[in-house]
Design a protein around this motif. Structure first.
Motif, short mmCIF file in Angstrom:
data_model
loop_
_atom_site.label_atom_id
_atom_site.label_comp_id
_atom_site.label_asym_id
_atom_site.label_seq_id
_atom_site.Cartn_x
_atom_site.Cartn_y
_atom_site.Cartn_z
N ASP A 78 0.82 -1.22 0.00
CA ASP A 78 0.00 0.00 0.00
C ASP A 78 0.85 1.27 0.00
O ASP A 78 0.32 2.37 -0.12
CB ASP A 78 -0.91 0.03 1.25
N ILE A 79 2.17 1.10 0.18
CA ILE A 79 3.02 2.30 0.32
C ILE A 79 3.56 2.70 -1.05
O ILE A 79 4.17 1.90 -1.75
CB ILE A 79 4.18 2.02 1.30
N VAL A 80 3.31 3.94 -1.42
CA VAL A 80 3.71 4.42 -2.74
C VAL A 80 5.17 4.92 -2.72
O VAL A 80 5.94 4.69 -3.66
CB VAL A 80 2.76 5.56 -3.20
N SER A 81 5.57 5.60 -1.64
CA SER A 81 6.93 6.16 -1.56
C SER A 81 7.96 5.04 -1.42
O SER A 81 7.92 4.26 -0.47
CB SER A 81 7.03 7.11 -0.36
N ARG A 82 8.90 5.01 -2.38
CA ARG A 82 9.88 3.91 -2.36
C ARG A 82 10.79 4.00 -1.12
O ARG A 82 11.09 2.98 -0.49
CB ARG A 82 10.73 3.96 -3.64
N ASP A 83 11.19 5.21 -0.76
CA ASP A 83 12.08 5.37 0.40
C ASP A 83 11.41 4.85 1.68
O ASP A 83 12.01 4.11 2.45
CB ASP A 83 12.45 6.85 0.60
N VAL A 87 12.18 1.59 4.32
CA VAL A 87 12.32 1.69 5.78
C VAL A 87 11.39 0.68 6.46
O VAL A 87 11.80 -0.04 7.39
CB VAL A 87 11.98 3.14 6.25
N VAL A 88 10.16 0.60 5.98
CA VAL A 88 9.18 -0.32 6.58
C VAL A 88 9.65 -1.77 6.38
O VAL A 88 9.55 -2.60 7.29
CB VAL A 88 7.77 -0.09 5.97
N ARG A 266 -3.57 4.48 -5.69
CA ARG A 266 -2.79 5.25 -4.70
C ARG A 266 -3.37 5.15 -3.29
O ARG A 266 -2.66 5.29 -2.30
CB ARG A 266 -2.78 6.73 -5.09
N TYR A 267 -4.68 4.97 -3.21
CA TYR A 267 -5.34 4.98 -1.89
C TYR A 267 -5.86 3.60 -1.52
O TYR A 267 -6.47 2.93 -2.37
CB TYR A 267 -6.53 5.94 -1.90
N ILE A 437 6.14 8.50 10.10
CA ILE A 437 5.30 7.59 9.30
C ILE A 437 4.79 8.40 8.09
O ILE A 437 3.98 9.31 8.23
CB ILE A 437 4.09 7.08 10.13
N GLN A 438 5.29 8.08 6.91
CA GLN A 438 5.00 8.90 5.72
C GLN A 438 3.67 8.53 5.06
O GLN A 438 3.05 9.34 4.39
CB GLN A 438 6.13 8.76 4.70
#
Ligand SMILES: Cc1cc2nc3c(=O)[nH]c(=O)nc-3n(C[C@H](O)[C@H](O)[C@H](O)COP(=O)(O)OP(=O)(O)OC[C@H]3O[C@@H](n4cnc5c(N)ncnc54)[C@H](O)[C@@H]3O)c2cc1C
Length: 464
Positions: A78-83, A87-88, A266-267, A437-438
Motif C-alpha cells: 500500500d506504500i507508494v513512496s519507495r524510500d 524503511v518499513v 494510490r489509496y 510515518i510517511q
C-alpha cells in the motif's frame, strides 16, 4: 564505554526506545508531561477539528494512556513512496519484538497475523464478499499504558528544552524541570515527542544548528474515519459475517476489515462491520457512539447523560463492550477508515501554542465516494438491505488519532530525515515516532512505530 543517549518524549516510541536502549547505554528521558497523570495540550484548529474527544496527550506513556492497543502492520504493497517502503521493509524483522512489548502475549505476532489473514480471507470468499482482500486488527485483551524501566534517568514536567551544538553534533541538552535547570551530556539525541510534539523540538534543533525548513509539520496526515451506513445481510451469510467481523482467540480478539483499493491504486481504505440492531443511519447517533467509545473515566460518565444512550444501536454496543457478547444480529454498522496522503495539512507552533490545520480535500472525498460505491457493489449481492451514504461529506469523518507524517523522510533534498531516521543536518540526532510515518493506508500506526523504534535502537547501539 556506554553511550549517553537523551530521548525526548516518553510516549509509545520514547518508552520502547528507553527500555530497549537502557540495557546497553545510559539513557535520560525528558518528558513534558507528568509521570503518572496526563494533561491535554490546548490545540487550536485552523479548519476541521480532529475529533470531539482528545486525540493526543502529554504525560508518561504518551498517547498509550488513551489508546486501544490494536496491532496491525503497515502493508508494504500500500506504500507508494519507495524510500518509506524500504524503511518499513527493514523494520519487518522487529515485528514480533514490538508486538510483544505492546502486550501481544503469544510467541509470534507475525505467525498469528498471517494465519488470521488467511483464515478470514477464506470466510470472506465463502460469503462472496471479495473486494481487495481483508485485513486483521489484533487487540490483546490485557494491556496498559507503557512504563519506563527504572534504570532510565527520568525527568518529567520539563520545559525550555535547548541544545548546545558543536559543528554538526549536539553535545548537551538543557531544560528545566520544576524550579531546577538541567544540563545533560549527549552522544545521541532521539526526538520522540509524537507527530504533534516533535516539530517544535526539531525546529529548535534546526535553529541552533543554523538551518531551517518549510517542510517541517507540513505533511500532516491522519485517518479520516466514520460510521457511514448500515447493512442487513441475507440469512444464508449472516452467520459467516458475524464470524468475519470479530474473532475471539482467548487472550486477543481480531477485528477484521475488507480492504478497498482506489482505481488509481494510490489509496487503500477499509471497512469494518460492527453488530447493530437497527438500519437507522443517523450521523448524530454515530458521533455520540464515537464520543462514548473514545472517552474514558469521568468524561465517559458525563457523556453517558444523554437520551441518545437509549438508542438500540448504542445499547447493543454497550452490551457487547460490557459483557463481551456479540449480538446475534444480521444488521451491521459500517465503519469506514480512509487513507490520507500528505498534501494541504500541517502542524505548527505559534510561539508556544500548538496549531493544527487539518481538513479532508475535495480530491480525497472524491476517492472515498468512489470507494463507498464500490463497497455498496460488493455488499448488494449478499445483503437484504444496504443503507449507505456514498455521497459523503467531510462532516461524516473525524480523526482516528493516527497523527503522522509531520517530518519528511527520504532521499530528496527537502526531506529532513534519512532512511536511518537521522536528522540530515546533524550527525547524532534521530527522530522516531508518528511524525516519520510517511504513509499509513488505513492501518493503526502503533505497531509500525514500535517496529521502527526497535530498528532504531539496534542502529544506535551498533554505531561505533
Ligand atoms: C483513543 C485512542 C485510541 C487509539 N487506539 C490505537 C490503537 O488501537 N492502535 C494503534 O496503533 N494506535 C492507536 N492510537 C494511536 C496511538 O496511541 C498513537 O499513534 C501513538 O501513541 C503515537 O506514538 P508516538 O510515540 O508517536 O506519540 P505519543 O505516544 O503521543 O508520545 C509523545 C510523547 O511526547 C511527549 N511530548 C510532547 N511534546 C514534548 C516536548 N516538547 N518535550 C518533551 N516531551 C514531549 C508527550 O507528552 C508524549 O508522552 C489511539 C489513539 C487514541 C487517542
Amino acid at each position: 564505554m556506554r553511550k549517553k543517549i537523551v530521548v525526548i518524549g516518553g510516549g509509545l516510541a520514547g518508552s520502547l526506545l528507553c527500555n530497549k536502549l537502557v540495557k546497553d547505554a545510559d539513557v535520560t528521558l525528558l518528558e513534558i508531561g507528568r509521570k503518572n497523570s496526563i494533561q491535554y495540550p490546548k490545540i487550536a484548529f485552523d479548519r476541521k477539528k480532529l475529533a470531539e474527544v482528545a486525540t493526543f496527550c502529554y504525560g508518561g506513556g504518551g498517547t498509550t494512556n488513551l489508546w486501544h492497543n490494536g496491532l496491525i502492520p503497515l502493508s508494504q504493497g500500500d506504500i507508494v513512496s519507495r524510500d518509506f517502503a524500504e524503511v518499513v521493509a527493514e523494520a519487518l524483522p522487529f515485528t514480533d519484538a514490538a508486538a510483544s512489548a505492546l502486550f501481544f502475549s503469544r510467541d509470534s505476532y507475525s505467525l498469528a497475523y498471517t494465519g488470521l489473514v488467511s483464515e478470514v480471507s477464506g470466510v470472506a470468499a465463502r460469503i462472496g464478499m471479495v473486494a481487495d482482500g481483508i485485513d486483521c486488527l489484533v487487540y490483546p485483551k490485557k494491556f496498559n499504558r507503557l512504563e519506563i524501566d527504572s534504570r532510565v534517568d527520568e525527568l518529567y514536567s520539563v520545559a525550555k528544552i535547548g541544545f548546545v551544538c558543536d559543528g554538526q553534533r549536539i553535545t548537551t541538552v538543557t531544560c528545566t524541570a520544576g524550579e531546577r535547570a538541567y544540563s545533560v551530556d549527549a552522544d545521541v539525541v532521539i526526538v520522540a515527542a509524537g507527530a504533534l510534539g516533535s516539530p517544535k523540538i526539531i525546529k529548535e534543533l534546526l535553529t541552533v544548528s543554523g538551518n531551517s525548513s518549510d517542510g517541517l509539520g507540513a505533511g500532516f496526515i491522519d485517518h479520516p474515519m466514520g460510521f457511514v451506513g448500515k447493512v442487513r445481510f441475507n440469512k444464508e451469510v449472516a452467520g459467516l459475517v458475524r464470524q468475519l467481523s470479530i474473532y475471539d482467540r482467548g487472550d486477543y480478539v481480531s477485528r477484521n476489515a475488507i480492504r478497498l483499493r482506489s482505481a488509481c491504486g494510490r489509496y487503500t481504505c477499509c471497512a469494518f462491520f460492527r453488530p447493530a440492531l437497527t438500519m437507522d443511519n443517523r450521523l448524530d447517533i454515530y458521533k455520540y457512539k464515537s464520543l462514548l467509545g473514545a472517552s474514558s473515566g469521568l468524561a465517559r460518565i458525563r457523556n453517558g447523560f444523554s437520551f441518545k444512550i437509549f438508542h438500540p444501536d448504542i445499547v447493543a454496543e454497550i452490551v457487547a463492550h460490557l459483557f463481551g457478547v456479540t449480538i446475534p444480529s444480521r444488521t451491521f454498522n459500517i465503519l469506514f477508515i480512509a487513507e490520507q496522503k500528505r498534501g494541504g495539512n500541517r502542524v505548527y507552533y505559534d510561539g508556544e501554542d500548538l496549531r493544527v490545520d487539518w481538513s479532508i480535500s475535495a480530491d480525497e472525498l472524491a476517492v472515498y465516494r468512489a470507494l463507498l460505491k464500490k463497497l455498496e457493489g460488493v455488499l448488494r449481492p449478499v445483503a437484504e438491505e444496504v443503507n449507505l451514504v456514498t455521497d459523503i461529506t467531510e462532516d461524516w469523518l473525524w480523526s482516528a488519532a493516527h497523527h503522522s507524517c509531520t517530518v519528511p523522510l527520504g532521499n530528496s533534498p527537502e526531506d529532513l530525515v534519512d532512511k536511518d531516521l537521522k536528522l540530515k543536518m546533524l550527525e547524532n540526532v534521530f527522530v522516531c515516532d508518528g511524525s516519520i510515518i510517511q504513509e499509513h493506508s488505513y492501518a493503526n500506526t502503533g505497531l509500525a512505530i514500535g517496529q521502527l523504534a526497535f530498528r532504531l535502537a539496534r542502529r544506535v547501539l551498533d554505531e561505533k
